[in-house]
Scaffold this motif. Structure first.
Motif, mmCIF file in Angstrom:
data_model
loop_
_atom_site.group_PDB
_atom_site.id
_atom_site.type_symbol
_atom_site.label_atom_id
_atom_site.label_comp_id
_atom_site.label_asym_id
_atom_site.label_seq_id
_atom_site.Cartn_x
_atom_site.Cartn_y
_atom_site.Cartn_z
ATOM 1 N N ASP A 74 43.316 44.282 -18.627
ATOM 2 C CA ASP A 74 43.872 45.435 -18.462
ATOM 3 C C ASP A 74 42.155 46.419 -17.973
ATOM 4 O OD1 ASP A 74 46.199 44.495 -18.914
ATOM 5 O OD2 ASP A 74 45.901 44.507 -20.319
ATOM 6 N N LEU A 75 42.320 46.703 -16.610
ATOM 7 C CA LEU A 75 41.255 47.312 -16.330
ATOM 8 C C LEU A 75 42.046 48.836 -16.399
ATOM 9 C CD1 LEU A 75 38.634 48.632 -15.160
ATOM 10 C CD2 LEU A 75 39.477 47.383 -12.967
ATOM 11 N N GLN A 76 41.655 50.033 -16.889
ATOM 12 C CA GLN A 76 41.519 51.691 -16.757
ATOM 13 C C GLN A 76 40.398 51.957 -15.621
ATOM 14 O OE1 GLN A 76 44.510 52.675 -17.442
ATOM 15 N NE2 GLN A 76 45.017 50.530 -18.526
ATOM 16 N N VAL A 77 40.534 52.904 -15.046
ATOM 17 C CA VAL A 77 40.015 53.491 -14.201
ATOM 18 C C VAL A 77 40.197 55.354 -14.276
ATOM 19 C CG1 VAL A 77 38.548 54.419 -11.800
ATOM 20 C CG2 VAL A 77 40.140 51.778 -12.277
ATOM 21 N N GLN A 78 39.251 55.776 -15.070
ATOM 22 C CA GLN A 78 38.835 57.353 -15.445
ATOM 23 C C GLN A 78 38.993 58.194 -13.732
ATOM 24 O OE1 GLN A 78 36.366 58.100 -18.410
ATOM 25 N NE2 GLN A 78 37.959 57.037 -20.057
ATOM 26 N N ASP A 79 40.135 58.829 -13.851
ATOM 27 C CA ASP A 79 39.623 60.279 -12.298
ATOM 28 C C ASP A 79 38.276 60.754 -12.420
ATOM 29 O OD1 ASP A 79 42.300 59.046 -11.500
ATOM 30 O OD2 ASP A 79 43.298 60.325 -12.685
ATOM 31 N N VAL A 80 37.953 61.500 -13.752
ATOM 32 C CA VAL A 80 36.909 61.940 -13.796
ATOM 33 C C VAL A 80 36.327 61.646 -14.934
ATOM 34 C CG1 VAL A 80 38.009 63.920 -14.676
ATOM 35 C CG2 VAL A 80 35.955 64.360 -13.744
ATOM 36 N N CYS A 81 34.522 61.861 -14.803
ATOM 37 C CA CYS A 81 33.758 60.782 -16.048
ATOM 38 C C CYS A 81 32.622 61.828 -16.099
ATOM 39 C CB CYS A 81 34.136 59.048 -17.171
ATOM 40 S SG CYS A 81 33.921 58.491 -15.980
ATOM 41 N N PHE A 82 32.070 61.382 -17.905
ATOM 42 C CA PHE A 82 30.912 61.709 -17.877
ATOM 43 C C PHE A 82 30.059 60.691 -18.669
ATOM 44 C CE2 PHE A 82 29.322 66.882 -17.660
ATOM 45 C CZ PHE A 82 28.693 66.330 -16.785
ATOM 46 N N GLU A 83 28.770 60.225 -18.241
ATOM 47 C CA GLU A 83 28.356 59.184 -18.774
ATOM 48 C C GLU A 83 27.723 59.061 -20.302
ATOM 49 O OE1 GLU A 83 25.154 56.923 -16.808
ATOM 50 O OE2 GLU A 83 26.966 55.279 -16.162
ATOM 51 N N LYS A 84 27.676 58.604 -21.330
ATOM 52 C CA LYS A 84 27.021 59.159 -22.388
ATOM 53 C C LYS A 84 25.468 59.587 -22.328
ATOM 54 C CE LYS A 84 26.268 58.251 -27.672
ATOM 55 N NZ LYS A 84 26.808 57.282 -28.483
ATOM 56 N N PRO A 85 24.667 60.572 -21.856
ATOM 57 C CA PRO A 85 23.457 61.105 -22.184
ATOM 58 C C PRO A 85 22.491 60.380 -22.922
ATOM 59 C CG PRO A 85 25.012 62.974 -22.804
ATOM 60 C CD PRO A 85 25.777 62.034 -22.745
ATOM 61 N N LYS A 86 22.000 59.821 -22.150
ATOM 62 C CA LYS A 86 20.314 59.304 -22.417
ATOM 63 C C LYS A 86 19.515 59.991 -22.726
ATOM 64 C CE LYS A 86 22.494 54.787 -20.346
ATOM 65 N NZ LYS A 86 22.584 53.734 -19.462
ATOM 66 N N ALA A 87 18.517 59.290 -23.690
ATOM 67 C CA ALA A 87 16.600 59.946 -23.915
ATOM 68 C C ALA A 87 15.948 59.559 -22.448
ATOM 69 C CB ALA A 87 16.790 60.243 -25.263
ATOM 70 N N VAL A 88 14.980 60.398 -21.940
ATOM 71 C CA VAL A 88 14.454 59.755 -21.130
ATOM 72 C C VAL A 88 13.255 60.624 -21.565
ATOM 73 C CG1 VAL A 88 13.890 58.795 -18.986
ATOM 74 C CG2 VAL A 88 15.857 58.426 -19.023
ATOM 75 N N GLY A 89 12.354 60.230 -21.853
ATOM 76 C CA GLY A 89 10.991 61.300 -22.728
ATOM 77 C C GLY A 89 11.966 62.540 -22.370
ATOM 78 N N LYS A 90 10.942 63.971 -23.109
ATOM 79 C CA LYS A 90 12.245 64.756 -22.908
ATOM 80 C C LYS A 90 13.367 65.509 -22.601
ATOM 81 C CE LYS A 90 7.735 66.906 -24.506
ATOM 82 N NZ LYS A 90 6.837 67.334 -24.632
ATOM 83 N N CYS A 91 14.302 64.578 -21.373
ATOM 84 C CA CYS A 91 14.424 64.474 -20.968
ATOM 85 C C CYS A 91 16.048 64.266 -21.221
ATOM 86 C CB CYS A 91 14.521 64.399 -19.605
ATOM 87 S SG CYS A 91 13.372 64.795 -18.782
ATOM 88 N N ALA A 92 17.190 64.879 -20.992
ATOM 89 C CA ALA A 92 18.802 63.735 -20.782
ATOM 90 C C ALA A 92 19.254 63.685 -19.713
ATOM 91 C CB ALA A 92 19.753 64.994 -22.117
ATOM 92 N N VAL A 93 19.521 61.965 -19.999
ATOM 93 C CA VAL A 93 19.511 62.084 -18.464
ATOM 94 C C VAL A 93 21.446 61.444 -18.104
ATOM 95 C CG1 VAL A 93 19.510 60.210 -16.561
ATOM 96 C CG2 VAL A 93 17.881 61.383 -17.597
ATOM 97 N N SER A 94 22.149 62.304 -17.464
ATOM 98 C CA SER A 94 23.744 61.059 -17.569
ATOM 99 C C SER A 94 23.809 61.322 -15.711
ATOM 100 C CB SER A 94 24.532 62.459 -18.030
ATOM 101 O OG SER A 94 26.208 62.215 -18.079
ATOM 102 N N THR A 95 25.420 60.872 -15.817
ATOM 103 C CA THR A 95 25.876 60.665 -14.455
ATOM 104 C C THR A 95 27.137 61.345 -14.067
ATOM 105 O OG1 THR A 95 24.605 59.166 -14.319
ATOM 106 C CG2 THR A 95 26.815 59.466 -12.559
ATOM 107 N N CYS A 96 27.883 62.289 -13.445
ATOM 108 C CA CYS A 96 28.749 62.632 -13.451
ATOM 109 C C CYS A 96 29.514 61.636 -12.437
ATOM 110 C CB CYS A 96 28.801 64.389 -12.548
ATOM 111 S SG CYS A 96 30.313 65.057 -12.410
#
Length: 210
Positions: free
Chosen positions: A132-154
């Motif tokens: 059963d595939l559910q597709v969310q209309d809007v979401c943020f990926e869980k932030p990942k640490a890349v060096g001293k940065c916090a990276v995510s995708t909207c």
């Protein structure tokens, strides 16, 4: 009479358990990617002739949209693309024959997907597995640490003027399907809002040191 009733209940419970073992659910972000890993219990000692994927599409419509025959071709065959809209969005690795990778998710992708497996030299009920595939209309990926940065995708789906990313400084940025957020200092730290055309927003707090 009591024994018969107990036996019927037992059969119902066993059937429910068997169904649960052959079914899974997957959630993905609109405009994002998802992996559908079907895990059917293969028949011991039997060679698979082909894998066929079905998607519910309504009455009197062929639900099949993809087929893989490992003995005859290393490629996944995709058909009825006009209605399934999966051409160039589905990827398949022969080494993982029961797994499909679906990219650029759309709301229309949200449905039940069934894998049916046929074997050589076997007459009987085919092996099946449902996702059963559910597709969310809007979401943020869980932030990942890349060096001293916090990276995510909207993720907000297809292009639209009202799909935006709101930053802590109250600026509004247009989002065309998806937009990466990268926070590397205190000036850009804070709450970000990922919003779709319906005005649904998800808030994610980003800090410099994740």
């Amino acid at each position: 009479m009591l024994t018969k009733t107990i036996n019927i209940l037992l059969l119902f419970v066993l059937a429910t358990l068997a169904c649960a073992q052959n079914r899974d659910s997957v959630t993905g972000c609109i405009a994002g990617n998802v992996t559908m890993e079907f895990k059917p219990a293969l028949l011991s000692g039997k060679e698979v002739r082909y894998y066929v994927w079905n998607k519910v599409r309504g009455v009197n419509k062929d639900p099949s949209f993809a087929k893989f025959e490992p003995r005859f071709s290393p490629q996944l065959e995709i058909y009825f693309n006009e209605e399934h809209q999966v051409q160039n969005r589905i990827f398949h690795i022969p080494e993982k024959p029961a797994t499909l990778y679906l990219t650029d998710l759309r709301k229309s992708d949200q449905e039940n997907y069934t894998l049916i497996i046929s074997y050589f030299d076997y007459i009987g009920v085919p092996t099946e597995y449902i996702i059963d595939l559910q597709v969310q209309d809007v979401c943020f990926e869980k932030p990942k640490a890349v060096g001293k940065c916090a990276v995510s995708t909207c993720y907000t789906g297809e292009n639209g003027v009202l799909k935006v990313l709101k930053t802590p400084s109250s600026t509004v940025q247009a989002v065309k399907g998806y937009k990466q957020v990268k926070v590397c200092d205190d000036k850009t730290s804070g709450s970000y809002s990922c919003c779709n055309t319906a005005g649904t927003c998800l808030v994610q707090v980003f800090q410099e040191s994740m």
